[in-house]
Write a protein that holds these residues in place. Structure first.
Motif, PDB file in Angstrom:
ATOM      1  N   TYR A  66       0.826  -1.207   0.000  1.00  0.00           N
ATOM      2  CA  TYR A  66       0.000   0.000   0.000  1.00  0.00           C
ATOM      3  C   TYR A  66       0.860   1.256   0.000  1.00  0.00           C
ATOM      4  N   VAL A  67       0.245   2.337  -0.464  1.00  0.00           N
ATOM      5  CA  VAL A  67       0.871   3.653  -0.536  1.00  0.00           C
ATOM      6  C   VAL A  67       0.001   4.633   0.237  1.00  0.00           C
ATOM      7  N   MET A  68       0.632   5.483   1.049  1.00  0.00           N
ATOM      8  CA  MET A  68      -0.074   6.502   1.830  1.00  0.00           C
ATOM      9  C   MET A  68       0.094   7.855   1.152  1.00  0.00           C
ATOM     10  N   TYR A 118      10.490  10.372  10.984  1.00  0.00           N
ATOM     11  CA  TYR A 118      10.507   8.943  10.670  1.00  0.00           C
ATOM     12  C   TYR A 118      11.661   8.652   9.702  1.00  0.00           C
ATOM     13  N   PRO A 119      12.899   8.824  10.163  1.00  0.00           N
ATOM     14  CA  PRO A 119      14.054   8.688   9.257  1.00  0.00           C
ATOM     15  C   PRO A 119      14.215   7.299   8.649  1.00  0.00           C
ATOM     16  N   ASP A 120      13.698   6.270   9.313  1.00  0.00           N
ATOM     17  CA  ASP A 120      13.856   4.916   8.794  1.00  0.00           C
ATOM     18  C   ASP A 120      13.082   4.688   7.500  1.00  0.00           C
ATOM     19  N   VAL A 121      12.093   5.513   7.243  1.00  0.00           N
ATOM     20  CA  VAL A 121      11.295   5.339   6.018  1.00  0.00           C
ATOM     21  C   VAL A 121      11.420   6.535   5.082  1.00  0.00           C
ATOM     22  N   ALA A 122      12.371   7.422   5.364  1.00  0.00           N
ATOM     23  CA  ALA A 122      12.524   8.632   4.547  1.00  0.00           C
ATOM     24  C   ALA A 122      12.814   8.312   3.086  1.00  0.00           C
ATOM     25  N   ASP A 123      13.504   7.205   2.828  1.00  0.00           N
ATOM     26  CA  ASP A 123      13.840   6.856   1.450  1.00  0.00           C
ATOM     27  C   ASP A 123      12.626   6.381   0.657  1.00  0.00           C
ATOM     28  N   ARG A 124      11.515   6.133   1.338  1.00  0.00           N
ATOM     29  CA  ARG A 124      10.286   5.720   0.653  1.00  0.00           C
ATOM     30  C   ARG A 124       9.308   6.882   0.489  1.00  0.00           C
ATOM     31  N   MET A 125       9.736   8.080   0.852  1.00  0.00           N
ATOM     32  CA  MET A 125       8.861   9.247   0.757  1.00  0.00           C
ATOM     33  C   MET A 125       9.122  10.003  -0.548  1.00  0.00           C
ATOM     34  N   MET A 126       8.068  10.546  -1.128  1.00  0.00           N
ATOM     35  CA  MET A 126       8.209  11.303  -2.364  1.00  0.00           C
ATOM     36  C   MET A 126       7.193  12.435  -2.385  1.00  0.00           C
ATOM     37  N   VAL A 127       7.432  13.404  -3.244  1.00  0.00           N
ATOM     38  CA  VAL A 127       6.534  14.543  -3.402  1.00  0.00           C
ATOM     39  C   VAL A 127       5.772  14.398  -4.715  1.00  0.00           C
ATOM     40  N   GLU A 135       4.347   5.670 -12.157  1.00  0.00           N
ATOM     41  CA  GLU A 135       5.544   4.857 -12.361  1.00  0.00           C
ATOM     42  C   GLU A 135       5.981   4.182 -11.059  1.00  0.00           C
ATOM     43  N   ARG A 136       5.818   4.892  -9.936  1.00  0.00           N
ATOM     44  CA  ARG A 136       6.159   4.301  -8.637  1.00  0.00           C
ATOM     45  C   ARG A 136       5.241   3.128  -8.319  1.00  0.00           C
ATOM     46  N   LEU A 137       3.970   3.255  -8.651  1.00  0.00           N
ATOM     47  CA  LEU A 137       3.046   2.148  -8.430  1.00  0.00           C
ATOM     48  C   LEU A 137       3.431   0.938  -9.272  1.00  0.00           C
ATOM     49  N   ARG A 138       3.854   1.176 -10.505  1.00  0.00           N
ATOM     50  CA  ARG A 138       4.294   0.065 -11.348  1.00  0.00           C
ATOM     51  C   ARG A 138       5.489  -0.650 -10.740  1.00  0.00           C
TER      52      ARG A 138
END
Length: 465
Positions: free
Chosen positions: A165-167, A219-228, A451-454
């Motif tokens: 899932y994506v938030m 939440y630095p542990d998941v920062a690499d999964r965050m996008m704008v 593209e991220r969902l793909r």
């Protein structure tokens, strides 16, 4: 776009506020669902019950439903409307018979289970999703908040099925955007829930870099999964730029003894008490003292608030009194023009000479309306606190007039300057301004998200014809 088995990838989109709702984030939800369909996805949307929209909050735009792709399946799971019910005849048997017990049970659900009054909708969504999933598998879930119970539903569905899932943070849950401070005390269960949900999410999406940065720091542990993924303007509900690009300037220059027509300033959007409404009204009254704006009007287009009792409060803040002629448009220059049909939005923008960008909140706020404003290439006057995230979007827009202050005299000066720019505006200047807005056309900003969902689902980019 199909997988090797010939099946289109399937997304469950948890979007409580979806057409015919007219909530502030509904355009993002509508556009996302439509964009995914266009890219070959099988889209199912879970949205709010219709009786909640019509009976409880009275906030609908039926015409907006017509802009939703007909192939999108829309389900409406149930919602416990305990806090919205005022009529005793609507109370459940438990609430009628044992009101204190019913209140205690509801309170416990908010303080011990999930701290949001929409949580029953989330649980109902999970139950419905499991039934649909058993018949035809979902490949990914996209949950958009608010309400943030949608994130909880996505998390639980993932725990039960393993579906990623994506938030999508249309708004912030744990950050108060209007005071730039945490929305909950340190020991509140919302913090634990947010961390839990982010830890399991395949991606977290934010509308601007300021919000992404605030959450990444916590939440630095998941920062690499965050996008704008910024908001944008929707070409399907606005006239195409080229259709109006050849029209003459809306304020013809004076020749000889010809008298220029009065300037039209316009605000289009839902007005709320969170916005600096009084400062805007006072600044415009001051600006009208200048000869160039002596007969100018500031037209307010849209709804006055999201709730039935909002209009009276907002009219008072605007200084508009229906029973007092001295507070009418001729005396103040302000005119409330009422709600605008989606088919008339483009006309309102095009008829205006100057657009007034009114926004509440602090540095984390980006209003969705600013993208539409830029698409029309008019001078834009900012009326908001200094340093909000919307300024990052406006930076580089050649017809932006920003007092960088809520001081009414400074705002009035920027209104006068914008009025002068409107008088002198050339087609070339409008076209340059429009080009700045092109990169925020909705399909363009949603492309990286799709593209991220793909990537999350392992789907390949479809071959181009």
């Amino acid at each position: 776009m199909k997988n090797r088995s010939g099946r289109r990838p399937r997304v469950l989109y948890l979007a409580f506020y979806f057409p015919p709702s007219r909530a502030s984030g509904v355009y993002r939800a509508r556009a996302t669902a439509n964009h995914l369909v266009e890219k070959g996805w099988d889209v199912t949307v879970f949205a709010s019950p219709l009786d909640f929209l019509y009976k409880r909050i009275g906030s609908v735009d039926e015409g907006l439903s017509e802009t939703v792709d007909p192939s999108i399946r829309v389900e409406r799971p149930s919602l416990n409307q305990y806090t919205w019910q005022q009529d005793l005849r609507e109370f459940s048997w438990l609430r009628r018979s044992f009101p204190l017990m019913a209140k205690r049970v509801y309170h416990l659900s908010q303080t011990k289970l999930f701290p949001e009054r929409y949580s029953s909708w989330a649980w109902a969504s999970v139950m419905r999703a499991l039934k649909l999933h058993s018949k035809k598998r979902f490949d990914v879930v996209v949950a958009t908040g608010n309400p943030f119970a949608s994130f909880g539903a996505a998390w639980l569905f993932n725990r039960l099925t393993g579906v990623p899932y994506v938030m999508d943070y249309r708004d912030s849950w744990t950050l108060d955007l209007f005071h730039d401070e945490p929305a909950f005390p340190k020991d509140h269960i919302a913090w634990g829930w947010e961390k839990r949900m982010l830890n399991k999410a395949s991606a977290a999406v934010f509308v601007n870099e300021a919000l992404r940065g605030w959450h990444a720091e916590r939440y630095p542990d998941v920062a690499d999964r965050m996008m704008v993924v910024p908001n944008g303007w929707d070409a399907d509900v606005l006239p195409k730029a080229e259709e109006s690009a050849e029209e003459p300037s809306s304020v013809p220059a004076t020749t000889g003894t010809e008298t220029q027509r009065p300037l039209k300033f316009a605000y289009l959007g839902t007005l709320t008490v969170k916005q600096p409404v009084e400062e805007m009204a006072e600044a415009f009254k001051i600006a009208r003292r200048h000869p160039d704006l002596a007969d100018a009007e500031l037209q307010i287009h849209g709804h006055l608030g999201f709730f039935k009792n909002s209009p009276a409060t907002l009219k008072q803040k605007l200084g508009l009194d229906d029973e007092a002629p001295e507070n009418g448009a001729e005396a103040t220059g302000l005119r409330y023009c009422g709600p605008v049909s989606k088919t008339e939005v483009g006309r309102v923008y095009e008829d205006a000479d100057v657009l007034v960008f009114l926004a509440g909140g602090g540095k984390y706020v980006t209003s969705g309306k600013i993208f539409e404003y830029m698409a029309f290439g008019h001078p834009i006057v900012s009326v908001h606190a200094p340093g909000i995230a919307a300024q990052d979007v406006l930076e580089g827009y050649p017809l932006w007039f920003n007092a960088d202050s809520l001081d009414v005299d400074a705002l009035a000066a920027s209104m006068v300057a914008a009025g002068k720019a409107a008088r002198d505006l050339t087609p070339e200047q409008r076209e340059t301004a429009r080009r700045h807005a092109d990169k925020y056309q909705r399909d363009a900003v949603l492309e990286p998200f799709e593209e991220r969902l793909r990537a999350i689902t392992g789907r390949e980019t479809p071959a181009q014809d």
